[in-house]
Write a protein that holds these residues in place. Structure first.
Motif, PDB file in Angstrom:
ATOM      1  N   ILE A 254      67.383 -22.398  94.345  1.00 29.66           N
ATOM      2  CA  ILE A 254      68.130 -23.516  94.357  1.00 29.66           C
ATOM      3  C   ILE A 254      68.944 -23.595  93.071  1.00 29.66           C
ATOM      4  O   ILE A 254      70.002 -24.195  92.894  1.00 29.66           O
ATOM      5  N   SER A 255      68.495 -22.995  92.103  1.00 27.32           N
ATOM      6  CA  SER A 255      68.655 -23.039  90.341  1.00 27.32           C
ATOM      7  C   SER A 255      70.118 -22.152  90.367  1.00 27.32           C
ATOM      8  O   SER A 255      70.642 -22.163  89.391  1.00 27.32           O
ATOM      9  N   PHE A 260      74.695 -31.209  93.438  1.00 27.59           N
ATOM     10  CA  PHE A 260      75.290 -32.410  94.434  1.00 27.59           C
ATOM     11  C   PHE A 260      75.671 -33.575  93.515  1.00 27.59           C
ATOM     12  O   PHE A 260      75.297 -33.519  92.283  1.00 27.59           O
ATOM     13  N   GLY A 261      76.630 -34.488  94.196  1.00 24.86           N
ATOM     14  CA  GLY A 261      77.109 -35.583  93.357  1.00 24.86           C
ATOM     15  C   GLY A 261      76.276 -36.659  93.422  1.00 24.86           C
ATOM     16  O   GLY A 261      75.730 -36.987  94.680  1.00 24.86           O
ATOM     17  N   SER A 348      75.082 -32.692  89.594  1.00 21.84           N
ATOM     18  CA  SER A 348      73.850 -32.216  88.818  1.00 21.84           C
ATOM     19  C   SER A 348      73.551 -30.767  89.634  1.00 21.84           C
ATOM     20  O   SER A 348      73.631 -30.813  90.908  1.00 21.84           O
ATOM     21  N   GLY A 349      73.022 -29.804  88.830  1.00 19.90           N
ATOM     22  CA  GLY A 349      72.543 -28.664  89.468  1.00 19.90           C
ATOM     23  C   GLY A 349      70.937 -28.600  89.122  1.00 19.90           C
ATOM     24  O   GLY A 349      70.532 -29.711  88.920  1.00 19.90           O
ATOM     25  N   PHE A 350      70.252 -27.638  89.397  1.00 27.62           N
ATOM     26  CA  PHE A 350      68.882 -27.695  89.211  1.00 27.62           C
ATOM     27  C   PHE A 350      68.464 -26.486  88.082  1.00 27.62           C
ATOM     28  O   PHE A 350      68.822 -25.375  88.161  1.00 27.62           O
ATOM     29  N   GLU A 351      67.397 -26.893  87.130  1.00 27.68           N
ATOM     30  CA  GLU A 351      66.500 -25.798  86.247  1.00 27.68           C
ATOM     31  C   GLU A 351      65.152 -26.059  86.825  1.00 27.68           C
ATOM     32  O   GLU A 351      64.636 -27.095  87.198  1.00 27.68           O
ATOM     33  N   LEU A 365      66.852 -31.803  86.877  1.00 27.72           N
ATOM     34  CA  LEU A 365      68.289 -31.844  87.086  1.00 27.72           C
ATOM     35  C   LEU A 365      69.029 -31.391  85.784  1.00 27.72           C
ATOM     36  O   LEU A 365      68.606 -31.782  84.661  1.00 27.72           O
ATOM     37  N   GLN A 366      70.084 -30.816  85.939  1.00 30.09           N
ATOM     38  CA  GLN A 366      71.082 -30.430  84.868  1.00 30.09           C
ATOM     39  C   GLN A 366      72.690 -30.747  84.995  1.00 30.09           C
ATOM     40  O   GLN A 366      72.998 -30.349  86.305  1.00 30.09           O
TER      41      GLN A 366
END
Length: 383
Positions: A254-255, A260-261, A348-351, A365-366
């Motif tokens: 997923i990273s 997603f908004g 936001s994306g994922f780390e 979240l990033q």
């Protein structure tokens, strides 16, 4: 259905409680939203009740499973208002449910709060008892995606929408807001679809971005299957969704470009303080969808206090005047017809590390993108 002990009162419609109806999708394709919304809503009620309640009354949440069925949602809302004296209703996620529940709320003259139902047709200009609290209408949400495409210089774009109200609204918005000079491949899939491989194989191999925002129930399967068949766009966009369920379904990949908004500002000190409190109380993660339930209940309580009344008509009148500073990036406020106004949308994306407010987590979240302050969408321009 109650997910936090101690929030449900014994009496209904009496002098000691203020009942909020929950039109929650506890089963079906949107069940993850119903569960997380409820956790946030009931946590807010627990805090409010421990602090003395609202107008010396405790809040209670009568959450009932709509199964994302529009007719069932209308029936539940009517029953909870007429027999339980519910003064407001929260919870619709599906736009199909939002359309029917909104019509029922207008007839009953009881405020209805949309958690994620983003069809523009739910809120015409003559609406007075329906309020959008979590997901901007499709034209605004998709226009933010259009801005990302323009800012990043993406040229080859794929989009998969769902065959229901939100998906059709997203399709119209894509056609109306995406740059004219891109190479766009767009398809429509059933709302309950779980195998997106045939649709993904029709997408260009050199796709820069896959827009899954128009198919919220399918975005996790869509991303996983995209990876499996070797498509590697720089970004895939989802809609408002519980990130913990997305990570649970997709895992570490997923990273690699999933975003997603959402409206809750998960990067603010205020948000992280509430998330800390939620973890200390429940041991659970406080994500954007939990925050939506939390904010909505606190908003209702704030307006009841300001109005000095829990009468549904007074609540609706107060909501049209409110400017409520909350966990969102901008104070929460509405147009005369209940549309979100003067708000910011965050992507936001994922780390792969735990956030400070949830040390048991496997992701954080990033921030990927944040809009400027947005004006309300005029439904007359789209309906």
């Amino acid at each position: 259905m109650s997910l936090l002990a101690g929030c449900m009162g014994e009496g209904n419609g009496d002098d000691d409680t203020i009942t909020i109806a929950g039109l929650q999708p506890y089963s079906g394709p949107f069940s993850l939203y119903g569960d997380t919304h409820t956790l946030g809503a009931e946590f807010a009620m627990e805090q409010i009740n421990e602090d003395g309640g609202v107008l010396d009354q405790e809040l209670e949440h009568e959450g009932v499973d709509t199964e994302s069925d529009p007719g069932e949602a209308a029936t539940i809302l009517t029953r909870l208002v007429e027999s339980e004296d519910a003064v407001a209703a929260i919870g619709p996620v599906s736009s199909d449910v939002g359309v029917t529940a909104s019509s029922t709320a207008e007839d009953l003259e009881v405020p209805l709060f949309l958690h994620a139902a983003g069809d523009i047709e739910i809120l015409p200009r003559d609406s007075r008892y329906t309020f959008r609290t979590a997901l901007p209408p499709a034209p605004a949400f998709i226009e933010a995606v259009a801005d990302i495409i323009s800012d990043e210089g993406y040229e080859t774009v794929g989009a998969i929408n769902a065959d229901y109200a939100w998906g059709h609204a997203a399709e119209d918005a894509i056609e109306g807001t995406f740059p004219d000079d891109i190479d766009l491949t767009m398809d429509m899939a059933p709302q309950g679809e779980s195998d997106f491989t045939p649709y993904l194989r029709d997408m260009p191999d050199d796709m820069d971005i896959l827009v899954g925002s128009g198919h919220p129930p399918g975005i996790n399967d869509m991303f996983s299957q995209m990876v499996e068949i070797g498509l590697e766009p720089e970004l895939m966009t989802g809609a408002v969704s519980p990130p913990e369920s997305a990570y649970g379904a997709i895992g570490d990949p997923i990273s690699e470009g999933y975003a997603f908004g959402h409206l809750p500002d998960v990067y603010s000190d205020e948000y992280q303080q509430v998330a800390d409190e939620f973890y200390e109380e429940t041991g659970e993660y406080f994500g954007p969808t939990q925050a939506i339930g939390y904010v909505t209940v606190n908003l209702i309580a704030e307006v009841i206090e300001q109005q000095g009344s829990a009468d549904p008509v007074d609540i609706a009148d107060g909501l049209r005047e409110v400017e409520y500073d909350t966990l969102f990036a901008e104070p929460l406020q509405f147009t005369e017809w209940g549309e979100l106004d003067q708000y910011s949308l965050i992507w936001s994306g994922f780390e792969l590390e735990a956030p400070e407010y949830y040390p048991d987590g496997e992701f954080d979240l990033q921030e990927v993108y944040r809009t400027d302050t947005l004006d309300a969408v005029d439904p007359d321009e789209w309906i």
